[in-house]
Design a protein around this motif. Structure first.
Motif, mmCIF file in Angstrom:
data_model
loop_
_atom_site.group_PDB
_atom_site.id
_atom_site.type_symbol
_atom_site.label_atom_id
_atom_site.label_comp_id
_atom_site.label_asym_id
_atom_site.label_seq_id
_atom_site.Cartn_x
_atom_site.Cartn_y
_atom_site.Cartn_z
ATOM 1 N N UNK A 1 87.635 30.081 103.998
ATOM 2 C CA UNK A 1 88.270 31.119 103.209
ATOM 3 C C UNK A 1 89.762 31.240 103.517
ATOM 4 N N UNK A 2 90.189 30.746 104.654
ATOM 5 C CA UNK A 2 91.589 30.886 105.061
ATOM 6 C C UNK A 2 92.408 29.638 104.800
ATOM 7 N N UNK A 3 91.841 28.684 104.082
ATOM 8 C CA UNK A 3 92.599 27.513 103.663
ATOM 9 C C UNK A 3 92.606 26.341 104.625
ATOM 10 N N UNK A 4 91.870 26.396 105.695
ATOM 11 C CA UNK A 4 91.845 25.291 106.652
ATOM 12 C C UNK A 4 91.073 24.114 106.058
ATOM 13 N N UNK A 5 91.697 22.953 106.063
ATOM 14 C CA UNK A 5 91.058 21.750 105.516
ATOM 15 C C UNK A 5 90.838 20.679 106.568
ATOM 16 N N UNK A 6 91.465 20.852 107.735
ATOM 17 C CA UNK A 6 91.229 19.945 108.859
ATOM 18 C C UNK A 6 90.967 20.805 110.089
ATOM 19 N N UNK A 7 89.710 20.801 110.513
ATOM 20 C CA UNK A 7 89.311 21.597 111.672
ATOM 21 C C UNK A 7 88.884 20.650 112.782
ATOM 22 N N UNK A 8 89.528 20.792 113.922
ATOM 23 C CA UNK A 8 89.179 19.984 115.090
ATOM 24 C C UNK A 8 87.964 20.607 115.761
ATOM 25 N N UNK A 9 87.008 19.766 116.104
ATOM 26 C CA UNK A 9 85.822 20.207 116.823
ATOM 27 C C UNK A 9 86.063 19.878 118.286
ATOM 28 N N UNK A 10 86.426 20.880 119.080
ATOM 29 C CA UNK A 10 86.670 20.696 120.505
ATOM 30 C C UNK A 10 85.327 20.816 121.202
ATOM 31 N N UNK A 11 84.748 19.662 121.519
ATOM 32 C CA UNK A 11 83.357 19.618 121.917
ATOM 33 C C UNK A 11 83.185 19.507 123.427
ATOM 34 N N UNK A 12 81.959 19.572 123.856
ATOM 35 C CA UNK A 12 81.621 19.520 125.271
ATOM 36 C C UNK A 12 82.070 18.210 125.911
ATOM 37 N N UNK A 13 82.518 18.317 127.153
ATOM 38 C CA UNK A 13 82.875 17.122 127.912
ATOM 39 C C UNK A 13 81.626 16.378 128.389
ATOM 40 N N UNK A 14 80.468 17.009 128.247
ATOM 41 C CA UNK A 14 79.185 16.413 128.610
ATOM 42 C C UNK A 14 78.484 15.996 127.321
ATOM 43 N N UNK A 15 77.980 14.760 127.237
ATOM 44 C CA UNK A 15 77.275 14.362 126.003
ATOM 45 C C UNK A 15 75.957 15.122 125.853
#
Length: 151
Positions: A1-15
């Protein structure tokens, strides 16, 4: 809704299987809306470099969805130190609803998870397995978006 089209997924350092599932879901939902999601592993020891890498990407994300609220607060601290404005320069969203009130004076936007319900379900599943009964390979729970001022 806020116009973001590229969102980074900052994920776990553990798989983790849940991290991979969350990444795939975020990618699928953004693609359906004309956006994209990329994935970066969280490195709490190199947060300033990680933030710099995020902000200098050729097609840099305008928002970051963090694996948990702790990661979000570490990133918020790095932004405050570097003079990066939230949400104007970078929107930040956490995940777990375990809001830390001692870390910085910002109201984190987060996705709150019903931890008590999940724990009760896990115990029920363990008892079923002990009794030799089958259990579902995956369960889903409703989540709640908690508004704040970081996204």
């Amino acid at each position: 809704d806020r116009g973001h089209r590229h969102i980074e997924n900052l994920t776990s350092h553990v798989p983790l299987a849940s991290a991979a599932a969350r990444a795939v879901t975020l990618q699928r939902l953004l693609m359906a809306r004309g956006g994209k999601s990329t994935v970066m592993n969280f490195d709490r020891f190199e947060t300033p470099k990680m933030l710099s890498d995020l902000l200098t990407m050729a097609d840099r994300p305008t928002a970051v969805c963090c694996w948990n609220d702790y990661y979000a607060y570490v990133l918020i601290n790095a932004c405050l130190t570097a003079g990066v404005r939230m949400p104007e320069d970078l929107a930040i969203v956490g995940f777990d609803g375990l809001l830390e009130t001692r870390l910085p004076a910002r109201r984190l936007v987060t996705v709150s998870v019903p931890w008590e319900d999940m724990a009760a379900d896990a115990v029920r599943m363990i008892v079923q397995q002990i009794d030799g009964l089958p259990v579902a390979p995956m369960n889903t729970f409703p989540v709640l978006l908690i508004p704040g001022d970081t996204a």
